[in-house]
Write an enzyme that holds these catalytic residues in place. Structure first.
Site, PDB file in Angstrom:
ATOM      1  N   LYS A  74      15.148   0.406  -5.582  1.00 38.57           N
ATOM      2  CA  LYS A  74      13.767   0.723  -5.222  1.00 38.57           C
ATOM      3  C   LYS A  74      13.702   1.516  -3.912  1.00 38.57           C
ATOM      4  CE  LYS A  74      11.823  -3.335  -7.560  1.00 38.57           C
ATOM      5  NZ  LYS A  74      11.198  -4.661  -7.394  1.00 38.57           N
ATOM      6  N   SER A 106      11.862  -5.042  -2.397  1.00 41.56           N
ATOM      7  CA  SER A 106      12.220  -6.409  -2.775  1.00 41.56           C
ATOM      8  C   SER A 106      12.267  -6.560  -4.286  1.00 41.56           C
ATOM      9  CB  SER A 106      11.180  -7.368  -2.178  1.00 41.56           C
ATOM     10  OG  SER A 106      11.543  -8.711  -2.380  1.00 41.56           O
ATOM     11  N   ASP A 107      13.058  -7.526  -4.738  1.00 37.38           N
ATOM     12  CA  ASP A 107      13.082  -7.843  -6.160  1.00 37.38           C
ATOM     13  C   ASP A 107      13.368  -9.337  -6.340  1.00 37.38           C
ATOM     14  OD1 ASP A 107      13.132  -6.448  -8.953  1.00 37.38           O
ATOM     15  OD2 ASP A 107      14.708  -7.954  -9.027  1.00 37.38           O
ATOM     16  N   THR A 108      12.705  -9.914  -7.339  1.00 30.37           N
ATOM     17  CA  THR A 108      12.873 -11.340  -7.625  1.00 30.37           C
ATOM     18  C   THR A 108      13.302 -11.541  -9.069  1.00 30.37           C
ATOM     19  OG1 THR A 108      11.136 -11.936  -6.038  1.00 30.37           O
ATOM     20  CG2 THR A 108      11.701 -13.586  -7.694  1.00 30.37           C
ATOM     21  N   SER A 112      15.749 -10.785  -3.362  1.00 32.50           N
ATOM     22  CA  SER A 112      16.482  -9.919  -2.437  1.00 32.50           C
ATOM     23  C   SER A 112      15.504  -8.995  -1.736  1.00 32.50           C
ATOM     24  CB  SER A 112      17.517  -9.083  -3.192  1.00 32.50           C
ATOM     25  OG  SER A 112      18.516  -9.900  -3.762  1.00 32.50           O
TER      26      SER A 112
END
Length: 197
Positions: free
Chosen positions: A59, A76-78, A113
């Protein structure tokens, strides 16, 4: 306090998530939201936090050329990790039902993250929270899906929603991480950047 430390920086949050925006706002930080469309694919060889790390960095990649020296980009990524596989966002009501059914009466991990990118460096951190659900009734799952439509959420649920309130029996780790933003790590890292550590 943090805003004063960051007065020489311009914070960019590359997330359309209202939850992430609210959590960052709650730190008292001035920031700009900047979005770009992205297909969230990752190499199949990646596992666990490698997946969320990769996607958070992916991203950030498309923004790199436009960053200015005083910019700090946050991406961010979940993901939800359960039964040794990543559980993403549901694609339909049936998919959401099957995901929640698999999380029922079990413990899973929520991994978020966060990637911090400037013109000089990139730093990626992750946080892991273990979440345990009670045995969810089929009617409870259907009620939740119908009324809360959790199609934008990894694992087909938001812990702050009704299903979290009635279904989560145990949390080990950061609650806000489960919402998609480990605020304690963001705060610590931004302070470190501001102090030149």
């Amino acid at each position: 306090m943090l805003n004063e430390n960051l007065k020489n920086y311009h914070i960019i949050l590359a997330s359309g998530s209202p939850r992430r925006q609210d959590l960052l706002k709650n730190l008292g930080i001035n920031f700009e939201v900047r979005l770009k469309p992205l297909k969230e694919d990752y190499p199949p060889r990646l596992v666990h936090f490698e997946i969320s790390n990769y996607l958070a960095q992916l991203k950030a990649f498309s923004f790199k050329e436009e960053l200015k020296p005083n910019d700090i980009l946050i991406t961010s990524d979940t993901i939800v990790w359960h039964n040794n596989k990543a559980v993403g966002k549901p694609t339909s009501e049936d998919d959401a039902f099957n995901i929640l059914k698999s999380l029922s009466n079990a413990t899973h991990e929520v991994i978020t993250s966060v990637c911090f990118t400037t013109t000089d460096f990139e730093k990626t951190l992750h946080s892991i929270t273990k979440v345990t659900f009670k045995s969810l009734l089929d009617d409870e799952i259907r009620y939740y899906i119908k009324n809360f439509k959790p199609f934008d959420k990894a694992g087909a649920y938001g812990i702050q929603d009704w299903i979290g309130q009635i279904g989560v029996t145990k949390i080990e780790g950061s609650y806000f991480n489960v919402m998609g933003f480990p605020v304690h790590l963001v705060y610590k890292t931004l302070n470190s950047i501001a102090e030149g550590i």
